[in-house]
Design a protein around this motif. Sequence first.
Motif, mmCIF file in Angstrom:
data_model
loop_
_atom_site.group_PDB
_atom_site.id
_atom_site.type_symbol
_atom_site.label_atom_id
_atom_site.label_comp_id
_atom_site.label_asym_id
_atom_site.label_seq_id
_atom_site.Cartn_x
_atom_site.Cartn_y
_atom_site.Cartn_z
ATOM 1 N N GLY A 14 33.431 45.274 15.054
ATOM 2 C CA GLY A 14 32.926 45.724 15.768
ATOM 3 C C GLY A 14 32.801 44.486 17.021
ATOM 4 N N ALA A 15 33.299 42.981 15.614
ATOM 5 C CA ALA A 15 33.004 42.160 16.391
ATOM 6 C C ALA A 15 34.936 41.643 16.963
ATOM 7 N N ILE A 16 35.984 42.427 16.787
ATOM 8 C CA ILE A 16 37.055 43.002 17.711
ATOM 9 C C ILE A 16 36.564 44.224 18.406
ATOM 10 N N VAL A 17 36.115 44.726 18.255
ATOM 11 C CA VAL A 17 36.227 45.257 19.917
ATOM 12 C C VAL A 17 35.825 44.420 20.354
ATOM 13 N N ALA A 18 34.307 43.714 19.970
ATOM 14 C CA ALA A 18 33.897 42.442 21.185
ATOM 15 C C ALA A 18 34.506 41.829 21.871
ATOM 16 N N LEU A 19 35.288 41.408 20.310
ATOM 17 C CA LEU A 19 36.417 40.333 21.448
ATOM 18 C C LEU A 19 37.543 41.189 22.275
ATOM 19 N N ALA A 20 38.017 41.309 21.332
ATOM 20 C CA ALA A 20 39.621 42.468 22.818
ATOM 21 C C ALA A 20 38.518 43.060 23.884
ATOM 22 N N SER A 21 37.562 42.900 24.010
ATOM 23 C CA SER A 21 36.341 43.939 25.039
ATOM 24 C C SER A 21 36.567 42.356 26.224
ATOM 25 N N VAL A 22 36.227 41.506 26.000
ATOM 26 C CA VAL A 22 36.229 40.411 25.939
ATOM 27 C C VAL A 22 37.352 39.882 27.250
ATOM 28 N N TRP A 23 38.217 39.199 25.892
ATOM 29 C CA TRP A 23 39.432 38.956 26.798
ATOM 30 C C TRP A 23 40.363 39.841 27.219
ATOM 31 N N ALA A 24 40.091 41.046 27.047
ATOM 32 C CA ALA A 24 41.027 41.747 28.337
ATOM 33 C C ALA A 24 39.930 42.118 29.368
ATOM 34 N N THR A 25 39.766 41.622 29.151
ATOM 35 C CA THR A 25 38.492 41.781 30.921
ATOM 36 C C THR A 25 38.086 39.967 31.860
ATOM 37 N N THR A 26 39.383 38.969 31.402
ATOM 38 C CA THR A 26 39.138 37.948 31.137
ATOM 39 C C THR A 26 39.501 38.161 33.073
ATOM 40 N N VAL A 27 38.944 36.672 33.971
ATOM 41 C CA VAL A 27 39.684 37.244 35.365
ATOM 42 C C VAL A 27 41.090 37.370 35.168
ATOM 43 N N ALA A 33 35.265 36.148 14.988
ATOM 44 C CA ALA A 33 35.597 37.312 16.058
ATOM 45 C C ALA A 33 34.108 36.978 17.655
ATOM 46 N N ARG A 34 33.318 36.993 16.890
ATOM 47 C CA ARG A 34 32.146 36.847 17.007
ATOM 48 C C ARG A 34 31.831 35.672 18.168
ATOM 49 N N GLY A 35 32.469 34.175 17.855
ATOM 50 C CA GLY A 35 32.297 33.372 18.075
ATOM 51 C C GLY A 35 32.535 33.242 19.230
ATOM 52 N N LEU A 36 34.565 33.677 18.996
ATOM 53 C CA LEU A 36 35.733 33.340 20.016
ATOM 54 C C LEU A 36 35.296 34.091 21.348
ATOM 55 N N ALA A 37 34.470 35.466 20.985
ATOM 56 C CA ALA A 37 33.752 35.930 22.221
ATOM 57 C C ALA A 37 33.128 35.340 23.127
ATOM 58 N N LEU A 38 31.649 34.777 22.277
ATOM 59 C CA LEU A 38 30.466 34.047 22.948
ATOM 60 C C LEU A 38 31.129 32.750 23.465
ATOM 61 N N GLN A 39 32.107 32.211 22.982
ATOM 62 C CA GLN A 39 33.094 31.053 23.607
ATOM 63 C C GLN A 39 33.617 31.725 25.173
ATOM 64 N N GLN A 95 31.967 42.133 27.552
ATOM 65 C CA GLN A 95 30.754 41.308 26.722
ATOM 66 C C GLN A 95 30.555 41.234 25.138
ATOM 67 N N ASN A 96 30.520 40.055 24.828
ATOM 68 C CA ASN A 96 30.097 39.862 23.746
ATOM 69 C C ASN A 96 29.212 40.031 22.334
ATOM 70 N N THR A 97 28.480 41.208 23.470
ATOM 71 C CA THR A 97 27.572 41.908 22.555
ATOM 72 C C THR A 97 28.327 43.463 22.336
ATOM 73 N N ASN A 98 29.396 43.635 22.725
ATOM 74 C CA ASN A 98 30.012 44.718 22.430
ATOM 75 C C ASN A 98 29.922 45.279 20.716
ATOM 76 N N GLY A 99 30.300 46.164 20.724
ATOM 77 C CA GLY A 99 30.250 46.663 19.274
ATOM 78 C C GLY A 99 29.732 46.209 18.065
ATOM 79 N N ASN A 100 28.281 46.199 18.492
ATOM 80 C CA ASN A 100 26.956 45.507 18.042
ATOM 81 C C ASN A 100 26.890 46.563 17.139
ATOM 82 N N LEU A 101 27.211 46.196 15.251
ATOM 83 C CA LEU A 101 27.204 46.987 14.099
ATOM 84 C C LEU A 101 28.225 48.363 14.661
#
Length: 339
Positions: free
Chosen positions: A94-107, A154-160, A261-267
């Motif tokens: 779940g955390a990897i999904v969140a990190l991948a989604s936010v890293w792929a959607t940066t400007v 991964a969750r922490g990096l996604a939030l950052q 979003q950093n909350t993506n992939g929760n649980l």
Amino acid sequence: MTQHASPPRDSADTLAPAGRTPAWRGLWARADVRTLSLLGVLAALVVIGGVTKPDEFLDTRNLQLVLTQASVIGVVTVGMTFVITSGGIDLSVGAIVALASVWATTVATQEYGFGGILFTAVLVGLGCGLVNGLLIAYGGMVPFIATLAMLASARGLALQITDGRTQIVTVDGVLSLGERDSYVLGVPPLVLVFALVTILGWLVLNRTTFGRRTVAVGGNAEAARLAGIDVRRQRLYLYLLSGLCCGIAAFLLIVLSGSGQNTNGNLYELDAIAAAIIGGTLLSGGRGTITGSVLGVLIFTTITNIFALNNLQSDVQQIAKGAIIVAAVLVQRRTASTT
């Protein structure tokens, strides 16, 4: 004196004592029973949905929505099935999904368009899977601890990366995949991707040397090593596969939500593990079924949809899921005791 030749028998039959059913036939029968049972549960849920909310639940758009929502967690579950079959676990999906989604959607990433978003999501997933695999296979870390550490990191990096904000996707090529105009014969593109991943996963697990090695490692790692299998390399490949599935799922989630979003992939990790378990994959390893895992995903997604349509509380939904998981584990234990 004339001797009559006995009719040829299957090689597996010759290993079974007279009057007893060969082991492989018993395994096949149990697998078939599990699949039929899961199909029965899914059919019962469809009936319940059709009776309680006939107009809403049986509407074509709602059924398309159920399949679309199942696609994201379904792709993750395919990768999880391989990991669990090998005797491992991955709490970081779940955390990897969140990190991948936010890293792929940066400007910066979106400036490279469709290809940049897809490539980044897959690359981040593979990178996280590589770290997990190296720590577990070559670092000697327990899968639970290694993937738990990845979950937190991964969750922490996604939030950052997001600073707690939602990153809106502006690439038309990505957004258009979620529109009805892109449906193929009424089937959403996300569902087609899920179907393709499922078919490939089934073929790899059941029809390739890689799949047989995965089952062997999960059944008895030491015996697999003595048989010539590089257990450490196999485990590395399995966590890479899990990371790849997370990257693909992250891209599907970006298409579905139009954001990162950093909350993506929760649980997601719990849902994927639960779907694999009720599908018939042994948590201790040595047996896995892609078909069962996919049916497990569809069952959980249908339950969620029925509860949402009937305005039932989410806590009741979680209780129902928990009861299903417990029942599935008890059935597995009973099956194992009679093997």
